[in-house]
Scaffold this motif. Structure first.
Motif, PDB file in Angstrom:
ATOM      1  N   ALA A 130       0.841  -1.209   0.000  1.00 20.86           N
ATOM      2  CA  ALA A 130       0.000   0.000   0.000  1.00 20.86           C
ATOM      3  C   ALA A 130       0.871   1.251   0.000  1.00 20.86           C
ATOM      4  O   ALA A 130       1.250   1.776   1.037  1.00 20.86           O
ATOM      5  N   THR A 137      -5.112   6.449  -0.768  1.00 20.31           N
ATOM      6  CA  THR A 137      -5.393   5.952   0.585  1.00 20.31           C
ATOM      7  C   THR A 137      -6.861   5.575   0.783  1.00 20.31           C
ATOM      8  O   THR A 137      -7.149   4.569   1.452  1.00 20.31           O
ATOM      9  N   TYR A 140      -7.349   1.975  -0.006  1.00 23.42           N
ATOM     10  CA  TYR A 140      -6.814   1.080   1.030  1.00 23.42           C
ATOM     11  C   TYR A 140      -7.759   1.026   2.236  1.00 23.42           C
ATOM     12  O   TYR A 140      -7.920  -0.022   2.858  1.00 23.42           O
ATOM     13  N   THR A 159       2.309  -0.757   4.570  1.00 22.07           N
ATOM     14  CA  THR A 159       1.990   0.612   4.156  1.00 22.07           C
ATOM     15  C   THR A 159       3.234   1.502   4.051  1.00 22.07           C
ATOM     16  O   THR A 159       4.172   1.385   4.842  1.00 22.07           O
TER      17      THR A 159
END
Ligand code: SF4
Length: 348
Positions: A130, A137, A140, A159
């Motif tokens: 990610a 974002t 995600y 992330t």
């Protein structure tokens, strides 16, 4: 914009003879759009466009790539990623090279693709890479929302999520020679234009939110030249960008992520410039904390200075020699939105 207005703007920008001005386009999509529209040839020599740190692949530290490779080599683990990240150099090799040696790595087009993969193969843990800015974002967050609501227990996220205002302020604090910013367009759709007001007012530097067509970018540059030295945020993309942004997306992000420090390739750790998964959902995190170390694969690479607008790609000794899109030595040469990739494809 009328034909007359466009002609007036083009005349003004071509014949501008005032104080030299450096305008940074923060976002890699703008860098690519500027190159493709031939904008630089329409400007006076006194208007200088420099590229910024808005390509997510380019600013991801090598430690993050190394961790992805480590995960991809674990038994019963599959790393899923967008294609760009496959060729980004880690400290010693890329995911692509690791894949050639047997690592389990899959390219996907959306983070949501991983949901079906996980349901079809319960024995494997799927890790999504990610990476991105405020633009990606929300997707995600949607992935986490799905994992939680459907109780899927074999998906994790690694992330490396960044946010824009803090890195822009970091550039100004570190005396990057910038007089005005073309604000990142896609990011602004989510965040809203107001998010740039504090830094604009603090440094008396104008920001212009712009679309990606040549005429829109010219209008933004014109607006910036005219408001030089003023802390103003101009919005030339109001059909898509509001002052407040997408509040639904922002609320979803806020539910699952919180602000943290982040490591930027070439720039080090910048306070408050990233997002991490909230502690209550930390069981979904594949070990993202502390992946800030950035070891250059090739010591001569100047990505760090290029990303801060201090050098152009052509100032790097490897540009077009040791470093090409087919054999990238630094992250800025990998993605089509990377500054060095854009330059070598358009300004040779
Ligand atoms: Fe790095 Fe290659 Fe760009 Fe040089 S040309 S700064 S090595 S990406």
């Amino acid at each position: 914009m009328t034909r007359e207005a466009l002609t007036e703007i083009k005349d003004y920008l071509k014949n501008y003879d005032g104080e030299p001005i450096n305008i940074m386009e923060v976002c890699g999509s703008h860098t690519a759009a500027i190159a493709k529209s031939g904008i630089k040839s329409l400007l006076s020599e006194k208007i200088n466009l420099v590229s910024g740190p808005g390509c997510p692949v380019c600013v991801t530290p090598s430690a993050y790539i190394d961790r992805l490779i480590e995960l991809s080599l674990k038994p019963d683990t599959c790393v899923c990623t967008f294609g760009d990240l496959l060729r980004v150099p880690g400290s010693t090799e890329s995911l692509n090279i690791a894949k050639g040696k047997g690592a389990r790595v899959e390219m996907v087009y959306s983070p949501m693709d991983i949901v079906d993969m996980a349901k079809a193969d319960a024995a494997t843990t799927f890790v999504f890479a990610a990476v991105g800015f405020e633009t990606t974002t929300p997707v995600y967050a949607l992935l986490i929302d799905t994992i939680v609501s459907e109780k899927i227990d074999n998906i994790r996220l690694l992330t490396a999520l960044k946010t824009m205002p803090a890195v822009i302020e970091h550039l100004l604090e570190n005396k990057a020679p910038i007089d005005a910013f073309i604000a990142p367009g896609h990011v602004s759709v989510v965040t809203g234009s107001r998010i740039f007001e504090p830094v604009s007012e603090k440094y008396d530097i104008p920001f212009a939110v712009s679309g990606f067509e040549g005429e829109q970018i010219l209008e933004a540059i014109y607006g910036l030249v005219k408001t030089r030295g003023k802390g103003k945020v101009l919005n030339f993309y109001p059909e898509v960008v509001s002052e407040e942004g997408n509040t639904v997306a922002k609320e979803l992000v806020d539910k699952y992520f919180e602000v943290t420090s982040a490591g930027w390739r070439g720039m080090g750790i910048i306070d408050g410039s990233g997002l991490k998964i909230r502690d209550e959902f930390s069981n979904l995190d594949a070990g993202s904390d502390g992946l800030t170390e950035d070891i250059k694969k090739n010591k001569a690479c100047r990505c760090d200075h290029v990303l801060m607008g201090k050098l152009t790609p052509k100032d790097c000794p490897l540009y077009g020699k040791g470093c090409t899109p087919l054999n990238p030595q630094g992250a800025c040469m990998v993605s089509e939105e990377g500054c060095c990739h854009t330059w070598i494809s358009n300004y040779r």
